[in-house]
Design a protein around this motif. Structure first.
Motif, mmCIF file in Angstrom:
data_model
loop_
_atom_site.group_PDB
_atom_site.id
_atom_site.type_symbol
_atom_site.label_atom_id
_atom_site.label_comp_id
_atom_site.label_asym_id
_atom_site.label_seq_id
_atom_site.Cartn_x
_atom_site.Cartn_y
_atom_site.Cartn_z
ATOM 1 N N THR A 73 0.806 -1.222 0.000
ATOM 2 C CA THR A 73 0.000 0.000 0.000
ATOM 3 C C THR A 73 0.839 1.272 0.000
ATOM 4 O O THR A 73 0.460 2.246 -0.645
ATOM 5 C CB THR A 73 -0.970 0.034 1.194
ATOM 6 O OG1 THR A 73 -0.255 -0.193 2.394
ATOM 7 C CG2 THR A 73 -2.068 -0.976 1.040
ATOM 8 N N PHE A 74 1.978 1.285 0.681
ATOM 9 C CA PHE A 74 2.776 2.509 0.705
ATOM 10 C C PHE A 74 3.344 2.836 -0.672
ATOM 11 O O PHE A 74 3.716 3.973 -0.948
ATOM 12 C CB PHE A 74 3.892 2.436 1.762
ATOM 13 C CG PHE A 74 4.955 1.424 1.493
ATOM 14 C CD1 PHE A 74 6.073 1.758 0.745
ATOM 15 C CD2 PHE A 74 4.845 0.130 1.992
ATOM 16 C CE1 PHE A 74 7.065 0.821 0.507
ATOM 17 C CE2 PHE A 74 5.835 -0.808 1.760
ATOM 18 C CZ PHE A 74 6.946 -0.467 1.008
ATOM 19 N N LYS A 75 3.398 1.851 -1.583
ATOM 20 C CA LYS A 75 3.905 2.079 -2.939
ATOM 21 C C LYS A 75 2.920 2.900 -3.780
ATOM 22 O O LYS A 75 3.292 3.457 -4.810
ATOM 23 C CB LYS A 75 4.186 0.750 -3.647
ATOM 24 C CG LYS A 75 5.337 -0.030 -3.049
ATOM 25 C CD LYS A 75 6.620 0.531 -3.558
ATOM 26 C CE LYS A 75 7.789 -0.329 -3.139
ATOM 27 N NZ LYS A 75 9.048 0.274 -3.507
ATOM 28 N N TYR A 77 1.833 5.652 -3.022
ATOM 29 C CA TYR A 77 2.352 7.021 -2.970
ATOM 30 C C TYR A 77 3.456 7.261 -3.980
ATOM 31 O O TYR A 77 3.672 8.388 -4.404
ATOM 32 C CB TYR A 77 2.813 7.362 -1.551
ATOM 33 C CG TYR A 77 1.629 7.661 -0.686
ATOM 34 C CD1 TYR A 77 1.024 8.905 -0.717
ATOM 35 C CD2 TYR A 77 1.077 6.681 0.115
ATOM 36 C CE1 TYR A 77 -0.099 9.166 0.040
ATOM 37 C CE2 TYR A 77 -0.042 6.935 0.873
ATOM 38 C CZ TYR A 77 -0.617 8.180 0.843
ATOM 39 O OH TYR A 77 -1.730 8.439 1.576
ATOM 40 N N GLU A 78 4.155 6.224 -4.376
ATOM 41 C CA GLU A 78 5.165 6.375 -5.419
ATOM 42 C C GLU A 78 4.509 6.750 -6.738
ATOM 43 O O GLU A 78 5.030 7.569 -7.492
ATOM 44 C CB GLU A 78 5.992 5.103 -5.553
ATOM 45 C CG GLU A 78 6.885 4.842 -4.364
ATOM 46 C CD GLU A 78 7.750 3.607 -4.534
ATOM 47 O OE1 GLU A 78 7.839 3.053 -5.650
ATOM 48 O OE2 GLU A 78 8.361 3.192 -3.533
ATOM 49 N N TYR A 113 -5.874 -5.551 -0.295
ATOM 50 C CA TYR A 113 -5.492 -4.497 0.633
ATOM 51 C C TYR A 113 -6.391 -4.497 1.862
ATOM 52 O O TYR A 113 -7.580 -4.755 1.781
ATOM 53 C CB TYR A 113 -5.564 -3.121 -0.024
ATOM 54 C CG TYR A 113 -4.474 -2.856 -1.025
ATOM 55 C CD1 TYR A 113 -3.200 -3.393 -0.873
ATOM 56 C CD2 TYR A 113 -4.695 -2.051 -2.113
ATOM 57 C CE1 TYR A 113 -2.204 -3.140 -1.791
ATOM 58 C CE2 TYR A 113 -3.696 -1.781 -3.035
ATOM 59 C CZ TYR A 113 -2.455 -2.338 -2.857
ATOM 60 O OH TYR A 113 -1.466 -2.081 -3.764
ATOM 61 N N ASP A 117 -5.613 -0.175 6.799
ATOM 62 C CA ASP A 117 -4.219 0.252 6.673
ATOM 63 C C ASP A 117 -4.188 1.770 6.484
ATOM 64 O O ASP A 117 -4.895 2.313 5.645
ATOM 65 C CB ASP A 117 -3.589 -0.458 5.468
ATOM 66 C CG ASP A 117 -2.143 -0.097 5.252
ATOM 67 O OD1 ASP A 117 -1.874 1.084 4.930
ATOM 68 O OD2 ASP A 117 -1.284 -0.978 5.392
ATOM 69 N N ILE A 118 -3.360 2.465 7.258
ATOM 70 C CA ILE A 118 -3.300 3.924 7.227
ATOM 71 C C ILE A 118 -2.893 4.452 5.852
ATOM 72 O O ILE A 118 -3.448 5.436 5.361
ATOM 73 C CB ILE A 118 -2.390 4.497 8.343
ATOM 74 C CG1 ILE A 118 -2.498 6.011 8.427
ATOM 75 C CG2 ILE A 118 -0.947 4.082 8.154
ATOM 76 C CD1 ILE A 118 -3.823 6.509 8.930
ATOM 77 N N TYR A 119 -1.934 3.795 5.189
ATOM 78 C CA TYR A 119 -1.513 4.220 3.854
ATOM 79 C C TYR A 119 -2.659 4.062 2.855
ATOM 80 O O TYR A 119 -2.859 4.885 1.976
ATOM 81 C CB TYR A 119 -0.301 3.413 3.371
ATOM 82 C CG TYR A 119 0.950 3.651 4.161
ATOM 83 C CD1 TYR A 119 1.635 4.857 4.073
ATOM 84 C CD2 TYR A 119 1.472 2.660 4.989
ATOM 85 C CE1 TYR A 119 2.797 5.075 4.793
ATOM 86 C CE2 TYR A 119 2.634 2.870 5.710
ATOM 87 C CZ TYR A 119 3.290 4.077 5.615
ATOM 88 O OH TYR A 119 4.433 4.290 6.317
ATOM 89 N N TYR A 120 -3.389 2.983 3.021
ATOM 90 C CA TYR A 120 -4.508 2.720 2.116
ATOM 91 C C TYR A 120 -5.598 3.761 2.302
ATOM 92 O O TYR A 120 -6.134 4.283 1.325
ATOM 93 C CB TYR A 120 -5.037 1.306 2.378
ATOM 94 C CG TYR A 120 -6.030 0.835 1.355
ATOM 95 C CD1 TYR A 120 -5.703 0.816 0.010
ATOM 96 C CD2 TYR A 120 -7.289 0.394 1.732
ATOM 97 C CE1 TYR A 120 -6.603 0.377 -0.937
ATOM 98 C CE2 TYR A 120 -8.191 -0.046 0.792
ATOM 99 C CZ TYR A 120 -7.850 -0.056 -0.539
ATOM 100 O OH TYR A 120 -8.743 -0.484 -1.471
ATOM 101 N N GLN A 122 -5.274 6.818 3.369
ATOM 102 C CA GLN A 122 -4.797 8.091 2.825
ATOM 103 C C GLN A 122 -4.843 8.092 1.295
ATOM 104 O O GLN A 122 -5.202 9.098 0.676
ATOM 105 C CB GLN A 122 -3.382 8.386 3.323
ATOM 106 C CG GLN A 122 -3.337 8.714 4.796
ATOM 107 C CD GLN A 122 -1.921 8.801 5.332
ATOM 108 O OE1 GLN A 122 -0.955 8.448 4.671
ATOM 109 N NE2 GLN A 122 -1.804 9.258 6.567
ATOM 110 N N ALA A 123 -4.490 6.969 0.694
ATOM 111 C CA ALA A 123 -4.536 6.869 -0.770
ATOM 112 C C ALA A 123 -5.972 6.975 -1.272
ATOM 113 O O ALA A 123 -6.238 7.631 -2.278
ATOM 114 C CB ALA A 123 -3.904 5.560 -1.230
#
Length: 178
Positions: A73-75, A77-78, A113, A117-120, A122-123
């Motif tokens: 999930t953090f990817k 942001y890439e 996913y 998940d915090i990254y998810y 936010q995305a």
């Protein structure tokens, strides 16, 4: 690079090395999802000639456990960062929102996913903001038009509820047989 026929991957294109040097174009460091998107359109905008062949001369093997099959999930942001690089460096006015929505949607609607998940989360919020900023509904696919209309009709729906609805719509479209 913003239509269905031309994909921004570099593996199927040839660019003169002078373009990289003269215009100081390089693949972004620290980005492994969307790095081609941040580079290929920039190279194309400076190319004097662009040609196309309809045959692939590369054998592309996908690893079932590779990055393209399971993007953390953090990817996501890439990919967002790759679009930011692209938008800040393009010399031509191009509305990248539809391509960004489409590209992010592929990652965001991954059923593996964890919605907590915090990254998810936010995305998803970034994706929904981008979706609501899209004004030209005629250019948006039906797949995106439905959730956008729902968002505009019910702006107070919580992000998680919208995500669950969007996932159900996505599953419905995947199961359609034309």
């Amino acid at each position: 690079f913003f239509n269905k026929e031309i994909f921004p991957a570099v593996w199927n294109k040839l660019f003169r090395s002078e373009l990289y040097k003269k215009y100081k174009i390089s693949h972004p460091v620290g980005i492994s999802v969307g790095e081609d998107l941040a580079t290929t359109p920039l190279l194309a905008q400076y190319s004097a000639k662009i040609g196309k062949i309809n045959k692939a001369y590369i054998h592309y093997i996908q690893n079932p456990k590779g990055l393209t099959k399971s993007v953390p999930t953090f990817k996501i942001y890439e990919l967002i960062k790759a679009f930011e690089i692209l938008k800040s460096n393009l010399n031509i006015k191009v509305d990248t929102k539809l391509k960004e929505l489409d590209s992010l949607g592929i990652l965001i609607f991954n059923p593996n996913y964890n919605p907590n998940d915090i990254y998810y989360k936010q995305a998803i919020e970034y994706y929904l903001k981008l979706l609501t900023k899209t004004s030209n509904l005629k250019k948006i696919s039906l797949k995106l038009r439905i959730p956008l209309k729902i968002l505009k009709l019910f702006p107070r729906i919580k992000t998680l509820e919208v995500l669950q609805l969007l996932n159900k719509i996505n599953i419905f479209y995947r199961n359609l047989k034309f």
